[in-house]
Design a protein around this motif. Structure first.
Motif, mmCIF file in Angstrom:
data_model
loop_
_atom_site.group_PDB
_atom_site.id
_atom_site.type_symbol
_atom_site.label_atom_id
_atom_site.label_comp_id
_atom_site.label_asym_id
_atom_site.label_seq_id
_atom_site.Cartn_x
_atom_site.Cartn_y
_atom_site.Cartn_z
ATOM 1 N N ALA A 11 0.763 -1.269 -0.020
ATOM 2 C CA ALA A 11 -0.149 -0.127 0.174
ATOM 3 C C ALA A 11 0.791 1.219 0.163
ATOM 4 N N ARG A 12 1.945 1.321 0.727
ATOM 5 C CA ARG A 12 2.947 2.326 0.781
ATOM 6 C C ARG A 12 3.558 2.566 -0.565
ATOM 7 N N TRP A 26 -5.759 2.323 -7.084
ATOM 8 C CA TRP A 26 -5.272 0.542 -6.979
ATOM 9 C C TRP A 26 -6.189 0.094 -6.477
ATOM 10 N N GLY A 27 -6.005 -1.428 -6.500
ATOM 11 C CA GLY A 27 -7.031 -2.470 -6.220
ATOM 12 C C GLY A 27 -6.706 -3.425 -5.569
ATOM 13 N N ALA A 39 -5.006 -2.499 4.325
ATOM 14 C CA ALA A 39 -4.566 -1.840 3.167
ATOM 15 C C ALA A 39 -4.982 -0.324 3.126
ATOM 16 N N HIS A 40 -6.340 -0.380 3.280
ATOM 17 C CA HIS A 40 -6.922 0.850 2.921
ATOM 18 C C HIS A 40 -6.656 1.986 3.994
ATOM 19 N N GLN A 41 -6.111 1.374 5.071
ATOM 20 C CA GLN A 41 -5.854 2.250 6.231
ATOM 21 C C GLN A 41 -4.457 2.928 5.981
ATOM 22 N N PRO A 44 -5.688 4.568 0.711
ATOM 23 C CA PRO A 44 -7.174 4.346 0.199
ATOM 24 C C PRO A 44 -7.251 3.424 -1.221
ATOM 25 N N VAL A 45 -7.904 2.548 -0.866
ATOM 26 C CA VAL A 45 -8.240 1.325 -1.942
ATOM 27 C C VAL A 45 -9.294 2.134 -2.944
#
Length: 220
Positions: A11-12, A26-27, A39-41, A44-45
């Motif tokens: 995520a980073r 991204w997803g 991941a969202h934290q 954001p997804v």
């Protein structure tokens, strides 16, 4: 998902690519709500791709509500359950040839095809009343139920592609949808794949992670 690489690290990297203007979003695919939340934290997804259909509804428990509450899109693959909900398969359908992934789909095992026939019969009944096909009803059901879920049915044949596109013209009233939902709730599903998968697992592992999704973050 690669279990050897923390989701937060991925995520980073995605956040950096977004900041640099290299990607717009991204997803994730086939994850539990716990994985999604981690991941969202961090970044954001944008969207979650996952298996979802009338006979694979594990996503409804927490992932879909989580996404709806946070403006995350859901891309539903196999919305017709590998052909089961099209009403064209029978207990004698043969998926044994090497390039047919359907031989691994739990609902399509011969004994499960027979056990799931009441669901197909229900779809045929509704389809007949609406002047549609069972596959179109399964897609119309999904489009009616969620504003942020987009089904992506796949097919190798032009006639099936055109049939699926025709689902956009099939409208369920709120009453029809409610009746269909009640009927589906009363019918058990034989066979379960699950919506959580990780890199390196075989198709025989389908469903292994579903028990871990309980007690995960809610949509609130």
């Amino acid at each position: 998902m690669n279990t050897q690489i923390p989701l937060e690290d991925v995520a980073r990297v995605m956040a950096r690519l977004i900041d640099e203007g290299l990607i717009g979003g991204w997803g994730l695919s086939q994850v539990s709500v716990e994985m999604l939340d981690r991941a969202h934290q961090t970044c954001p997804v944008t969207a979650v791709q996952s298996i979802y259909s009338m006979v694979e509804r594990g996503l409804e428990e927490s992932v879909i509500p989580y996404c709806q509450a946070r403006g995350i899109g859901v891309v539903a693959f196999s919305p017709i359950a590998s052909g089961l909900l099209a009403g064209t398969l029978t207990a004698q359908s043969d998926f044994s040839h090497a390039d047919d992934v359907r031989k691994f789909v739990p609902q399509l095992k011969p004994e499960n095809l027979a056990a799931n026939q009441p669901i197909v019969d229900l779809l045929r009944q509704v389809a007949s009343a609406k002047g549609a096909t069972p596959a179109q009803i399964s897609l119309a059901w999904m489009l009616h139920k969620w504003p942020h879920v987009v089904p992506i049915p796949g097919s190798k044949h032009q006639e099936r592609i055109l049939e699926n596109l025709g689902a956009a013209a099939v409208t369920l009233t709120d009453h029809e949808f409610s009746q269909l939902e009640d009927a589906l709730e009363a019918l058990p599903v034989a066979g379960h794949r699950g919506h959580v998968q990780v890199e390196g697992e075989s198709m025989a592992s389908w469903g292994a992670h579903e028990k871990r999704t309980r007690n995960a973050p809610s949509a609130s």
